[in-house]
Design an enzyme around this catalytic site. Structure first.
Site, PDB file in Angstrom:
ATOM      1  N   HIS A 199     -10.832   4.998  -2.122  1.00 25.65           N
ATOM      2  CA  HIS A 199     -10.290   6.228  -1.537  1.00 25.65           C
ATOM      3  C   HIS A 199      -8.794   6.006  -1.293  1.00 25.65           C
ATOM      4  O   HIS A 199      -8.332   5.929  -0.155  1.00 25.65           O
ATOM      5  CB  HIS A 199     -11.029   6.533  -0.227  1.00 25.65           C
TER       6      HIS A 199
ATOM      7  N   CYS B  44     -11.357   7.359   9.154  1.00 25.60           N
ATOM      8  CA  CYS B  44     -10.954   8.324   8.118  1.00 25.60           C
ATOM      9  C   CYS B  44     -11.538   9.707   8.379  1.00 25.60           C
ATOM     10  O   CYS B  44     -11.012  10.697   7.891  1.00 25.60           O
ATOM     11  CB  CYS B  44     -11.367   7.814   6.744  1.00 25.60           C
TER      12      CYS B  44
ATOM     13  N   GLN C 148      -6.612   8.307   1.093  1.00 22.60           N
ATOM     14  CA  GLN C 148      -6.886   8.070   2.509  1.00 22.60           C
ATOM     15  C   GLN C 148      -5.966   6.967   3.043  1.00 22.60           C
ATOM     16  O   GLN C 148      -5.338   7.103   4.096  1.00 22.60           O
ATOM     17  CB  GLN C 148      -8.355   7.647   2.681  1.00 22.60           C
TER      18      GLN C 148
ATOM     19  N   ARG D   6     -12.752  14.201  -7.014  1.00 28.39           N
ATOM     20  CA  ARG D   6     -13.632  13.482  -6.073  1.00 28.39           C
ATOM     21  C   ARG D   6     -15.008  13.428  -6.706  1.00 28.39           C
ATOM     22  O   ARG D   6     -15.617  14.463  -6.977  1.00 28.39           O
ATOM     23  CB  ARG D   6     -13.673  14.204  -4.729  1.00 28.39           C
TER      24      ARG D   6
ATOM     25  N   ASP E  80     -15.601   3.403   9.527  1.00 21.46           N
ATOM     26  CA  ASP E  80     -16.022   4.546   8.702  1.00 21.46           C
ATOM     27  C   ASP E  80     -17.547   4.617   8.814  1.00 21.46           C
ATOM     28  O   ASP E  80     -18.194   3.681   9.311  1.00 21.46           O
ATOM     29  CB  ASP E  80     -15.563   4.323   7.252  1.00 21.46           C
TER      30      ASP E  80
ATOM     31  N   ARG F  22      -2.541  12.566   6.125  1.00 27.82           N
ATOM     32  CA  ARG F  22      -3.051  12.725   4.761  1.00 27.82           C
ATOM     33  C   ARG F  22      -2.172  13.726   3.999  1.00 27.82           C
ATOM     34  O   ARG F  22      -1.834  13.536   2.840  1.00 27.82           O
ATOM     35  CB  ARG F  22      -4.500  13.263   4.795  1.00 27.82           C
TER      36      ARG F  22
HETATM   37  N1   CP Z   1     -11.347  11.415   5.158  1.00 28.41           N
HETATM   38  C1   CP Z   1     -11.685  12.286   4.187  1.00 28.41           C
HETATM   39  O1   CP Z   1     -11.480  12.065   2.995  1.00 28.41           O
HETATM   40  O2   CP Z   1     -12.260  13.417   4.650  1.00 28.41           O
HETATM   41  P1   CP Z   1     -12.935  14.565   3.753  1.00 28.41           P
HETATM   42  O3   CP Z   1     -14.213  13.987   3.205  1.00 28.41           O
HETATM   43  O4   CP Z   1     -13.179  15.684   4.716  1.00 28.41           O
HETATM   44  O5   CP Z   1     -11.999  14.936   2.652  1.00 28.41           O
HETATM   45  N1  NVA Z   2     -17.006   6.400   2.995  1.00 26.36           N
HETATM   46  C1  NVA Z   2     -17.068   7.822   3.202  1.00 26.36           C
HETATM   47  C2  NVA Z   2     -15.699   8.379   3.303  1.00 26.36           C
HETATM   48  C3  NVA Z   2     -15.651   9.862   3.532  1.00 26.36           C
HETATM   49  C4  NVA Z   2     -14.243  10.374   3.619  1.00 26.36           C
HETATM   50  C5  NVA Z   2     -17.836   8.468   2.067  1.00 26.36           C
HETATM   51  O1  NVA Z   2     -17.614   8.099   0.911  1.00 26.36           O
HETATM   52  O2  NVA Z   2     -18.677   9.329   2.331  1.00 26.36           O
END
Ligand code: CP
Ligand code: NVA
Length: 306
Positions: free
Chosen positions: A131, A263, A134, A104, A223, A291
């Site tokens: 993502h 999400c 997700q 990530r 989101d 997930r």
């Molecule tokens: N939706 C999601 O990816 O959540 P986190 O940021 O908690 O992993």
């Molecule tokens: N769009 C958000 C998703 C978090 C799971 C971010 O990147 O922060």
């Protein structure tokens, strides 16, 4: 069913064909019911997360534990990559210890560099661009709720961000009509929209109009308006996003059976009202659970366990 994903990366949903996606989701359903639980004994998943995470970190870890494998949390703050060791060096070393690596980070290109140098499967656990994991869980949820994907309509409202971009690709691959409504300057990347259109004969719409996007849709998705790394621009962004809030008024034009997805983490009374998030339409907890099942299927596939 032949496993087409053994040894493969998942950097983008565009890495999958429609058939591969379909097989992954089917496997996810089997993992959830417990009909299938292959063994990942002696296999190790590395998690290299440069951004915060609750769901992705825990769901990947628990998925690997259920399969009988192990997980190492490679906190960048306590590994040399956080002190500037080149990714291409880190990747080649980690690949000699680990069996699969989930990353990530901010730039999609960093994940691509890891994948280019690590000869183990590399999974995008969120970048600024996409993502994909997700959306595997999201599609599994839609399939569970409606018993099908083909022909459903999903409306995404808010920022044309990583989640929106993976939804465009995932919905297109799965035969789900997708409408994305954002303020003009926050639309998803043109390349992704064109790619999604090339993957499907179904609807792929990008608009400024939240009302038409929601019209008759079976799933309404939102989101946060400022993603991780964009916190400083939140004040400038938020006024433009107000018309895109998912609330009871907006849902009036959705299909009667419409569900609401997010999400998570959610910012109540920003992109979604408390009333809608806590309503019977909301499937966000089921979505978060899925997930884990979807990623268990992904791990089993790329590790060649199925
Ligand atoms: N939706 C999601 O990816 O959540 P986190 O940021 O908690 O992993
Ligand atoms: N769009 C958000 C998703 C978090 C799971 C971010 O990147 O922060």
């Amino acid at each position: 069913m032949e496993n087409l994903l053994q040894g493969r990366n998942l950097l983008s949903l565009a890495d999958l064909t429609a058939l591969e996606l379909q097989q992954l989701l089917q496997l996810g359903q089997q993992m959830k019911t417990g009909d299938l639980l292959p063994s990942a004994q002696n296999r190790v998943l590395g998690l290299l997360f440069y951004k915060a995470s609750t769901r992705t970190r825990v769901s990947f870890s628990v998925a690997m534990y259920h399969l009988g494998g192990q997980v190492i949390d490679l906190n960048p703050q306590s590994t040399q990559v956080g002190r500037g060791e080149p990714i291409k060096d880190t990747a080649r070393v980690l690949a000699r210890y680990l069996d699969v690596l989930a990353i990530r980070t901010f730039a999609q290109s960093e994940i691509e560099t890891f994948a280019a140098y690590a000869d183990i499967p590399v999974i995008n656990a969120l970048s600024d661009f996409e993502h994909p994991c997700q959306v595997l869980g999201d599609l599994l949820t839609l399939k569970e709720v409606f018993g099908r994907l083909e022909g459903l309509t999903l409306a995404y409202l808010g920022d044309g961000n990583n989640v929106a971009q993976s939804l465009l690709l995932g919905c297109a691959l799965a035969g789900v009509n997708i409408r994305v409504a954002t303020p003009s300057q926050y639309q998803p990347h043109h390349w992704i929209v064109e790619k999604a259109k090339g993957l499907t004969d179904r609807e792929v719409t990008v608009t400024n109009d939240p009302q038409t996007a929601v019209e008759g849709a079976q799933a309404i998705y939102t989101d946060v308006w400022a993603s991780m790394g964009q916190e400083n621009s939140a004040d400038a962004r938020f006024p433009m996003f107000q018309p895109y809030q998912v609330n009871e008024r907006l849902l009036q034009s959705a299909a009667s059976e419409a569900i609401v997805l997010h999400c998570l983490p959610a910012h109540r009374e920003e992109e979604i009202s408390e009333a809608v998030l806590e309503s019977a339409r909301s499937r966000v907890w089921q979505q978060a659970e899925n997930r884990m099942h979807a990623q268990k299927a992904l791990l089993a596939s790329v590790l060649g366990l199925v």
